[in-house]
Design an enzyme around this catalytic site. Structure first.
Site, PDB file in Angstrom:
ATOM      1  N   HIS A  24       0.822  -1.067  -0.086  1.00  0.00           N
ATOM      2  CA  HIS A  24       0.182  -0.048   0.032  1.00  0.00           C
ATOM      3  C   HIS A  24       0.755   1.256   0.206  1.00  0.00           C
ATOM      4  CE1 HIS A  24      -3.916  -1.992   0.566  1.00  0.00           C
ATOM      5  NE2 HIS A  24      -3.224  -3.024   1.319  1.00  0.00           N
ATOM      6  N   ASN A  96     -10.148  -2.649   2.790  1.00  0.00           N
ATOM      7  CA  ASN A  96     -10.146  -2.621   1.560  1.00  0.00           C
ATOM      8  C   ASN A  96     -11.370  -2.202   0.902  1.00  0.00           C
ATOM      9  OD1 ASN A  96      -7.178  -3.231   1.243  1.00  0.00           O
ATOM     10  ND2 ASN A  96      -7.846  -5.642   1.289  1.00  0.00           N
TER      11      ASN A  96
END
Length: 469
Positions: A24, A96
């Site tokens: 990420h 997510n």
């Protein structure tokens, strides 16, 4: 060398960068608020969910695989992380834009991420590694189906949902525990790019998401999401025909309907991105009374790994940086010394630097103790022993939720992603698709032989994953 101002400036520049996130790394952030509009206090005593409560929030969205310099509009899962500055300290919901994930066992996670990063010899992305790993982990087919579907390339965070993904727990004032799933439904509608559209966007700018998000907030078009929860009484986990703590599975909405909770609004761009977004440290270990964990193996590992990643990336006292410091006055600790000790916690008395002490230092509050978690020692209680378990939900997604046009685009996207793979890996993955449904395998095989021009995607608030949850 006596120009100390020059030396200072050069020396500082050499130290301006910090390690990027291992996962990420490419992300975008904003500040805002969460307002409770519905009463769920019968499920949780967490103060953040008291009716009418408004809580300050720091959000970060991200791609999974790309480095900090990667393009925004790549086909990838998107991170959806929220830090709630509650009256009892910070609660982090690290999720997510999909309600599930590729694997359910954290032991597989480092290997999975390695397949998403660069090959050690070529230093390039390796579709061969990706599909080789997925073919050996059939549980991943559910997430891969979503990734290769219309939802694989969101236009920006405003037009995608967010999920806690894991199973968490609530407990109420009476000490009753409930299992819970968190959902954030976009109020802007869903928008996604085709592969062709994404390529055109990347040719114009690698920062499309950052541009969209910053400009929307800067012009007063504040994005909003409606928060829902799914609730399962603690004892009901044993009554399901699926493992409710398996991160590769969703909870059926028919059995566990969405319960509305409140509204998330992101309404401020940080004045300094590095300070508030790059330094933001989200971790599932940050919980508050009334919110807890579950036997989800992936969640249990993340409770350790996220905080440990922050200690490495940001330093020993990362939790006291402005983005991460709690705003609640009753959050105290006895952390001591170490690099960059830039705060004091002597509580008005320098003798109170250990616990317990007789000098009036803070003590643990037994009133917020979590109720006991029922454990019976049966390690296989939630073991899925029927061979079809990992194919049931992706089969329903493929056959019952997607229409033929959506399936055709799925076939085309997956065939394109598999194109560089060896025949051996392709055949192993085709076998997995065939277990989901024969038409799925046949469709991808046909698309691989005769690729077709992609169609434009619809802008739709009821696209496949929305209905499949």
């Amino acid at each position: 060398m006596q120009d100390y101002q020059l030396i200072e400036k050069l020396a500082h520049q050499n130290r301006e960068r910090i390690p990027e996130r291992a996962v990420h790394a490419k992300g975008w952030g904003a500040q805002g608020k969460f307002t409770v509009t519905h009463d769920i206090t019968k499920y949780t005593c967490a103060k953040v969910f008291r009716p009418g409560t408004t809580t300050e929030v720091l959000a970060r969205w991200s791609t999974v695989a790309g480095e900090m310099g990667a393009a925004d509009t790549e086909r990838d899962v998107r991170g959806f992380s929220l830090k709630f500055y509650t009256p009892d300290g910070n609660w982090d919901l690290v999720g997510n834009n999909t309600p599930i994930f590729f694997v359910r066992d954290a032991y597989k996670f480092p290997d999975f991420i390695r397949t998403q990063k660069r090959h050690p010899k070529t230093n390039m992305r390796s579709p061969e590694a990706m599909f080789d790993f997925w073919a050996a982990q059939p549980e991943s087919v559910h997430q891969v189906t979503i990734l290769m579907s219309d939802r694989g390339i969101p236009v920006n965070p405003m037009h995608m949902n967010g999920y806690g993904s894991h199973t968490f727990s609530f407990w109420n004032e009476a000490g009753e525990r409930f299992w819970v799933k968190f959902h954030f439904k976009t109020q802007q509608g869903h928008k996604y790019y085709t592969n062709k559209e994404a390529e055109e966007v990347i040719g114009r700018t690698r920062e499309a998401t950052q541009e969209d998000l910053y400009n929307a907030i800067d012009t007063g078009n504040f994005p909003k999401w409606t928060m829902f929860v799914q609730i399962m009484p603690e004892a009901d986990a044993d009554k399901q025909d699926f493992n409710p703590f398996d991160l590769t599975k969703v909870w059926p909405h028919g059995a566990f309907p969405l319960i509305e909770v409140g509204e998330l609004e992101m309404n401020r761009n940080p004045d300094n991105y590095f300070q508030m977004v790059e330094n933001a440290a989200y971790s599932p270990s940050n919980v508050v009374p009334g919110i807890g964990y579950s036997p989800d193996k992936m969640l249990q590992a993340r409770v350790f790994s996220y905080a440990d990643a922050h200690r490495y990336r940001l330093g020993t006292h990362y939790e006291m940086l402005p983005a991460n410091a709690p705003k609640a006055a009753n959050v105290n600790h006895y952390h001591k010394d170490g690099p960059m000790r830039f705060f004091t916690n002597d509580f008005g008395n320098p003798d109170a630097y250990y616990e317990p002490n007789q000098y009036g230092g803070p003590v643990a509050d037994p009133s917020v103790k979590e109720p006991p978690l029922r454990i019976d020692g049966d390690a296989d209680r939630y073991h899925q022993d029927h061979v079809d378990a990992d194919y049931v939900q992706p089969r329903a997604l493929y056959t019952e939720v997607m229409d033929q046009a959506e399936r055709d685009r799925l076939h085309s996207n997956m065939a394109a992603a598999m194109a560089p793979c060896s025949d051996a890996v392709k055949e192993r993955w085709y076998a997995v698709l065939g277990r989901v449904h024969p038409d799925y395998e046949a469709g991808v095989r046909a698309a691989a032989k005769s690729p077709k021009e992609e169609n434009a995607l619809p802008v739709d608030s009821d696209t496949p994953v929305e209905a499949a949850e």
